[in-house]
Design an enzyme around this catalytic site. Structure first.
Site: not given
Length: 465
Positions: A50, A52, A189
């Site tokens: 989230c 990199r 999710g």
């Protein structure tokens, strides 16, 4: 062959750029295939989280590898390399090893010390291995990085608070809503981030969790796990998102989908049914929630951008310094071992050359003294071999010791030149499981021409040749 890292992260780019470069699980195979199809890249791993996106590649040459890896990243992002230059960071050889170990230790995370990165690194390695893009070099360095990460967690206490992006987002939610005890949560999710969100909500005493996912079976599975831990939970499909939003106090969203999952219209419609305060935490990359949601009355939007601003200067105190020292120690030990391993084929070639000379001379002795008794010949052979072994012992032990220091490969090169050893000996080193990392050593800890070249490149100057 050396290790090259090309990456972009929360430290070098805004969320908009991270979104553009983000590599989903579905795209990983395509990106890896394109990477190893190039002329200069032989192995590759993609680490996309989230905050990199990093590509670790084993390359034939620095400049050729950098051009290929940067090109693949730019094509995936549907932009030009020049548009990414200001946001990219590059590490090579020893410097790449140091960065990887720091990432595994949680030192480079948005939330310093988070333990989640270790699992993400393990998944990235496993995925690349399953796809056949991991060879001996990346296998060796990845396994070592995972070991370093585990050692950091067990010895430094840097992750003692159990902080993560999820827990930090929930801190912001509590700042806006007050205690979460007894409140209702919606988790959109059901991947690893969804599971982490449900667990973190349960620990904060949430009253009910609703799990929404594109795949109902996965949502049901996470709901069952949450309920089994003692928190009421149920699953809905994305078509039930509106109703779930209307009754929620806090929403955790992270799907890995491309495009908006929670749009402005859905949230606005849900808000017409209630006036309760709502905190929406968007932890997806790319974004899962329309940014305009933040403009709705009574809605607070927490996303990676706002978290990044708040956490930019945060650290875990003494544990960080302890971890940095541990990582530096592990890097030195690892690179020393690689340099030592690199000289082994040269030492082997030297001893082979000495054995060939001894055998040739003994054969010559047989020709000149054909009547020499077998026991006498045996003693002569033992004596000659013993003399050669004693002569070679000190230089071979010393060259292995000296090779562990920076620049130690010059001693092996001197042996090859002095004794005219097989010129393929260096190639044998490069094909070994560990030595490719340090070919053309350029550790940022020690300062080298490669790092100077990278600095020149960032200034738009020609790199020294």
């Amino acid at each position: 062959m050396s290790l090259l890292l090309v990456g972009v992260s929360h430290r070098t780019a805004p969320v908009s750029v991270l979104e553009q470069v983000a590599i989903s699980g579905e795209d990983t195979a395509k990106v890896l295939d394109e990477l190893i199809s190039g002329e200069y890249v032989s192995e590759a791993v993609v680490l996309s989280t989230c905050n990199r996106i990093e590509i670790y590649a084993v390359v034939e040459t620095f400049h050729g590898g950098l051009t290929e890896v940067s090109g693949v990243l730019a094509r995936h992002a549907q932009t030009e390399v020049s548009d990414l230059t200001d946001h990219l960071y590059v590490h090579y050889a020893g410097s790449a090893v140091e960065h990887l170990f720091s990432v595994a230790a949680g030192l480079d995370s948005m939330v310093v010390g988070e333990a989640q990165i270790l699992g993400q690194l393990r998944t990235a390695y496993s995925t690349a291995r399953e796809l056949g893009t991991v060879g001996t070099v990346l296998h060796e360095v990845a396994q070592q990085a995972l070991r370093v990460g585990k050692r950091v967690q067990s010895e430094t206490g840097i992750d003692a608070a159990g902080a993560s992006v999820v827990t930090e987002a929930l801190d912001d939610a509590e700042a806006a809503l007050g205690s979460l005890v007894g409140r209702r949560a919606l988790v959109v999710g059901s991947g690893s981030m969804g599971g982490l969100s449900a667990a973190a909500l349960r620990r904060r005493g949430i009253g009910e969790v609703v799990v929404a996912n594109r795949t109902p079976d996965r949502a049901q599975r996470l709901a069952e796990i949450t309920a089994a831990e003692g928190t009421p939970a149920r699953a809905v499909g994305l078509d039930g998102l509106g109703a779930a939003l209307a009754s929620a106090d806090v929403v955790m969203v992270s799907t890995g989908a491309v495009g908006t999952v929670v749009d402005l219209g859905t949230v606005r419609a849900a808000r017409t049914r209630t006036d309760r305060a709502l905190v929406v935490c968007d932890l997806g990359l790319p974004r899962d929630v329309a940014p305009e949601v933040a403009d709705l009355p009574g809605v607070t939007l927490v996303d990676l951008a706002t978290l990044g601003v708040r956490l930019r200067d945060a650290a875990a105190g003494h544990a960080v310094e302890t971890t940095r020292a541990l990582v530096a120690e592990e890097v030195r030990t690892y690179l020393a071992a690689q340099r030592s391993a690199e000289v082994t084929p040269t030492v082997t070639a030297l001893r082979r050359r000495a054995a060939e000379v001894v055998d040739a001379e003994l054969l010559r002795l047989d020709g000149r003294l054909p009547g020499l008794e077998a026991d006498v010949r045996g003693e002569v052979a033992k004596t000659v071999r013993r003399v050669v072994d004693k002569l070679l012992h000190t230089p071979t032990v010393q060259v292995k010791r000296l090779a562990q220091s920076p620049g130690g490969d010059t001693y092996a090169e001197a042996l090859r030149e002095l004794f005219e050893l097989d010129p393929q000996a260096p190639a044998a080193v490069a094909s070994g499981p560990v030595a490719e990392i340090v070919t053309g050593e350029s550790s940022r800890l020690e300062g080298t021409e490669v790092d100077q070249a990278l600095a020149a490149r960032s200034r738009g100057e020609a790199a020294p040749r």
